[in-house]
Write a protein that holds these residues in place. Structure first.
Motif, PDB file in Angstrom:
ATOM      1  N   HIS A 134     -41.423  86.743 -17.792  1.00  0.00           N
ATOM      2  CA  HIS A 134     -40.583  86.878 -18.977  1.00  0.00           C
ATOM      3  C   HIS A 134     -41.049  85.917 -20.076  1.00  0.00           C
ATOM      4  CE1 HIS A 134     -37.934  89.218 -16.472  1.00  0.00           C
ATOM      5  NE2 HIS A 134     -37.776  88.202 -15.645  1.00  0.00           N
ATOM      6  N   PRO A 135     -41.183  86.389 -21.317  1.00  0.00           N
ATOM      7  CA  PRO A 135     -41.503  85.481 -22.429  1.00  0.00           C
ATOM      8  C   PRO A 135     -40.380  84.461 -22.622  1.00  0.00           C
ATOM      9  CG  PRO A 135     -41.807  87.775 -23.076  1.00  0.00           C
ATOM     10  CD  PRO A 135     -41.085  87.786 -21.765  1.00  0.00           C
ATOM     11  N   LEU A 136     -40.756  83.185 -22.694  1.00  0.00           N
ATOM     12  CA  LEU A 136     -39.794  82.104 -22.882  1.00  0.00           C
ATOM     13  C   LEU A 136     -40.259  81.253 -24.052  1.00  0.00           C
ATOM     14  CD1 LEU A 136     -37.882  80.099 -20.279  1.00  0.00           C
ATOM     15  CD2 LEU A 136     -39.198  78.817 -21.958  1.00  0.00           C
ATOM     16  N   PHE A 137     -39.347  80.978 -24.991  1.00  0.00           N
ATOM     17  CA  PHE A 137     -39.677  80.273 -26.224  1.00  0.00           C
ATOM     18  C   PHE A 137     -38.890  78.973 -26.307  1.00  0.00           C
ATOM     19  CE2 PHE A 137     -39.520  84.848 -26.688  1.00  0.00           C
ATOM     20  CZ  PHE A 137     -40.784  85.162 -27.147  1.00  0.00           C
ATOM     21  N   THR A 138     -39.546  77.917 -26.751  1.00  0.00           N
ATOM     22  CA  THR A 138     -38.856  76.659 -27.038  1.00  0.00           C
ATOM     23  C   THR A 138     -39.267  76.190 -28.429  1.00  0.00           C
ATOM     24  OG1 THR A 138     -40.605  75.393 -25.948  1.00  0.00           O
ATOM     25  CG2 THR A 138     -38.666  75.954 -24.624  1.00  0.00           C
ATOM     26  N   TRP A 139     -38.363  75.475 -29.077  1.00  0.00           N
ATOM     27  CA  TRP A 139     -38.627  74.990 -30.432  1.00  0.00           C
ATOM     28  C   TRP A 139     -37.686  73.840 -30.748  1.00  0.00           C
ATOM     29  CZ3 TRP A 139     -35.981  79.301 -29.052  1.00  0.00           C
ATOM     30  CH2 TRP A 139     -34.681  79.430 -29.535  1.00  0.00           C
ATOM     31  N   ASN A 140     -37.997  73.107 -31.784  1.00  0.00           N
ATOM     32  CA  ASN A 140     -37.134  72.031 -32.265  1.00  0.00           C
ATOM     33  C   ASN A 140     -36.319  72.518 -33.452  1.00  0.00           C
ATOM     34  OD1 ASN A 140     -38.086  70.253 -30.394  1.00  0.00           O
ATOM     35  ND2 ASN A 140     -39.434  69.138 -31.788  1.00  0.00           N
ATOM     36  N   GLU A 141     -35.076  72.078 -33.505  1.00  0.00           N
ATOM     37  CA  GLU A 141     -34.234  72.360 -34.660  1.00  0.00           C
ATOM     38  C   GLU A 141     -33.216  71.246 -34.808  1.00  0.00           C
ATOM     39  OE1 GLU A 141     -30.982  75.250 -34.427  1.00  0.00           O
ATOM     40  OE2 GLU A 141     -31.906  75.943 -32.577  1.00  0.00           O
ATOM     41  N   ALA A 142     -32.638  71.146 -35.977  1.00  0.00           N
ATOM     42  CA  ALA A 142     -31.641  70.116 -36.249  1.00  0.00           C
ATOM     43  C   ALA A 142     -30.582  70.695 -37.168  1.00  0.00           C
ATOM     44  CB  ALA A 142     -32.279  68.898 -36.892  1.00  0.00           C
ATOM     45  N   GLY A 143     -29.323  70.454 -36.818  1.00  0.00           N
ATOM     46  CA  GLY A 143     -28.233  70.852 -37.683  1.00  0.00           C
ATOM     47  C   GLY A 143     -27.986  69.800 -38.742  1.00  0.00           C
ATOM     48  N   PRO A 144     -27.113  70.088 -39.705  1.00  0.00           N
ATOM     49  CA  PRO A 144     -26.802  69.109 -40.756  1.00  0.00           C
ATOM     50  C   PRO A 144     -26.307  67.793 -40.167  1.00  0.00           C
ATOM     51  CG  PRO A 144     -25.889  71.264 -41.283  1.00  0.00           C
ATOM     52  CD  PRO A 144     -26.379  71.353 -39.872  1.00  0.00           C
ATOM     53  N   GLY A 145     -26.987  66.690 -40.490  1.00  0.00           N
ATOM     54  CA  GLY A 145     -26.584  65.377 -40.012  1.00  0.00           C
ATOM     55  C   GLY A 145     -26.859  65.129 -38.548  1.00  0.00           C
ATOM     56  N   GLN A 146     -27.641  66.003 -37.897  1.00  0.00           N
ATOM     57  CA  GLN A 146     -27.928  65.851 -36.480  1.00  0.00           C
ATOM     58  C   GLN A 146     -29.419  65.613 -36.268  1.00  0.00           C
ATOM     59  OE1 GLN A 146     -26.542  69.395 -34.585  1.00  0.00           O
ATOM     60  NE2 GLN A 146     -24.382  68.808 -34.694  1.00  0.00           N
ATOM     61  N   PRO A 148     -33.123  66.080 -34.450  1.00  0.00           N
ATOM     62  CA  PRO A 148     -33.768  67.266 -33.872  1.00  0.00           C
ATOM     63  C   PRO A 148     -33.485  67.370 -32.378  1.00  0.00           C
ATOM     64  CG  PRO A 148     -35.288  66.050 -35.288  1.00  0.00           C
ATOM     65  CD  PRO A 148     -34.074  65.182 -35.114  1.00  0.00           C
ATOM     66  N   HIS A 149     -33.345  68.595 -31.905  1.00  0.00           N
ATOM     67  CA  HIS A 149     -33.151  68.819 -30.480  1.00  0.00           C
ATOM     68  C   HIS A 149     -33.897  70.087 -30.084  1.00  0.00           C
ATOM     69  CE1 HIS A 149     -29.900  71.069 -32.470  1.00  0.00           C
ATOM     70  NE2 HIS A 149     -30.047  71.943 -31.495  1.00  0.00           N
ATOM     71  N   ARG A 150     -34.175  70.199 -28.812  1.00  0.00           N
ATOM     72  CA  ARG A 150     -34.937  71.328 -28.287  1.00  0.00           C
ATOM     73  C   ARG A 150     -33.992  72.485 -27.983  1.00  0.00           C
ATOM     74  NH1 ARG A 150     -40.032  72.151 -29.298  1.00  0.00           N
ATOM     75  NH2 ARG A 150     -41.237  73.142 -27.631  1.00  0.00           N
ATOM     76  N   SER A 151     -34.400  73.700 -28.303  1.00  0.00           N
ATOM     77  CA  SER A 151     -33.652  74.902 -27.964  1.00  0.00           C
ATOM     78  C   SER A 151     -34.575  75.875 -27.253  1.00  0.00           C
ATOM     79  CB  SER A 151     -33.051  75.559 -29.216  1.00  0.00           C
ATOM     80  OG  SER A 151     -32.039  74.766 -29.776  1.00  0.00           O
ATOM     81  N   THR A 152     -33.969  76.804 -26.520  1.00  0.00           N
ATOM     82  CA  THR A 152     -34.746  77.722 -25.685  1.00  0.00           C
ATOM     83  C   THR A 152     -34.198  79.134 -25.805  1.00  0.00           C
ATOM     84  OG1 THR A 152     -35.119  75.941 -24.082  1.00  0.00           O
ATOM     85  CG2 THR A 152     -35.591  78.185 -23.348  1.00  0.00           C
TER      86      THR A 152
END
Length: 328
Positions: A134-146, A148-152
């Motif tokens: 199965h294709p699995l994707f990870t990336w960094n993102e950050a919400g306002p005032g937060q 960066p964190h990893r998401s999948t």
């Protein structure tokens, strides 16, 4: 990329639940064989069956063509290239503990995989791998005032995607769908028991009293061993039910008394704009049996449709009267 996919998915999920409530897209019971054995809580809504339910079809007809609904659906189509009132089959959210990191969202429907993938490909630290085919994707993102964190995110098949804040939780969900790990149905967990026939929305939580990470520090929740709820439509009757197993029979009686008092107060105040609340609460039955607090409710579907259409029409009218919101 602007907003990260996880932020968009959370917005998508919240909006979907709102749309499902407003449009009464009732559905079939959850297949618990697709949940892992260590699930501690879940909520499932399957939208397919609701498109022909009495309440669902009535509300869909009542909102068809409304400008606000039309704009909301257009926004979903712009972002995800789907119409949630037609293309979404089901939404399941669950966790193996009560921390946000353990939660996963599973979407099923006629999904535009390429559109979804394009939302994350431009994110910082984007990475794609193959996990169990199965294709699995990870990336960094950050919400306002937060920070960066990893998401999948992962694609299970042509109509199923999984997203979550932790890679391990998403992989665990893939393993469950692939039946590579024990399923919830292989356990004696109370969450493994399916709701009654006709259930279309189901939820449950286990171990609330001792769980770390429960976001609501409610004294009632801390006295609850587990709880289940279900809702649906059968034989032109809309129903809701639930059971909470408390820490003792004494606590169960106190919770029942509180609920009875809340219902009585709502019925006393059920006039004018609050009359619909009184009508809806009147059939609710609350009873205790040792440590269990049981709630049951039933009402003819045509009556529920009448009340919900009136309330929805009023709400949409108020929002339209406000006009477009602008910032100074």
């Amino acid at each position: 990329m602007g907003e990260g996919l996880w932020s968009l998915v959370k917005l998508f999920a919240c909006s979907i639940f709102t749309l499902l409530w407003a449009a009464a897209l009732y559905a079939a019971p959850l297949d618990r064989r697709e949940l892992p054995a260590d699930v501690k809580w879940f909520l499932h809504i399957d939208a397919d069956g609701g498109r022909t339910s009495q309440v669902g079809s009535s509300l869909i007809d009542a909102t068809r063509g409304d400008p606000m609904v039309t704009r909301a659906l257009a926004k979903f189509h712009e972002v995800f290239n789907i119409d949630p009132t037609k293309d979404l089959h089901a939404v399941t959210v669950y966790g193996t503990d009560f921390t946000p990191q353990a939660a996963v969202l599973i979407f099923r429907g006629r999904l535009d995989r390429e559109k979804i993938i394009s939302l994350v490909q431009g994110a910082p630290e984007y990475h794609m791998e193959i996990y169990q085919s199965h294709p699995l994707f990870t990336w960094n993102e950050a919400g306002p005032g937060q920070p960066p964190h990893r998401s999948t995110g992962a694609i299970f098949d042509s109509e199923t995607i999984i997203v979550g804040p932790e890679e391990a939780a998403v992989k665990h969900a893939l393993d469950a769908l692939d039946k590579k790990i024990p399923a919830l149905t292989s356990t004696d967990s109370p969450l493994a028991k399916a709701g009654p026939e006709g259930s279309i929305v189901e939820g449950g939580a286990l171990g609330l009293g001792t769980a770390a990470g429960v976001p609501l520090e409610s004294p009632v929740l801390r006295q609850c061993d587990y709880g289940l709820m279900w809702a649906g439509e059968k034989d032109h009757q809309v129903f809701f039910g639930g059971v909470a197993i408390m820490s003792s029979a004494d606590v169960a009686e106190k919770v029942s008394a509180f609920m009875q008092g809340t219902k009585a107060l709502a019925l006393l105040n059920g006039s004018g704009d609050d009359a619909d609340i009184g009508h809806l609460l009147a059939p609710m039955q609350i009873r205790t049996e040792d440590r269990a607090v049981n709630v049951s409710w039933q009402m003819p579907a045509d009556k529920v449709s009448e009340i919900l259409i009136g309330s929805l029409t009023k709400t949409l009218g108020i929002e339209r009267a406000k006009g477009p919101q602008t910032k100074p």
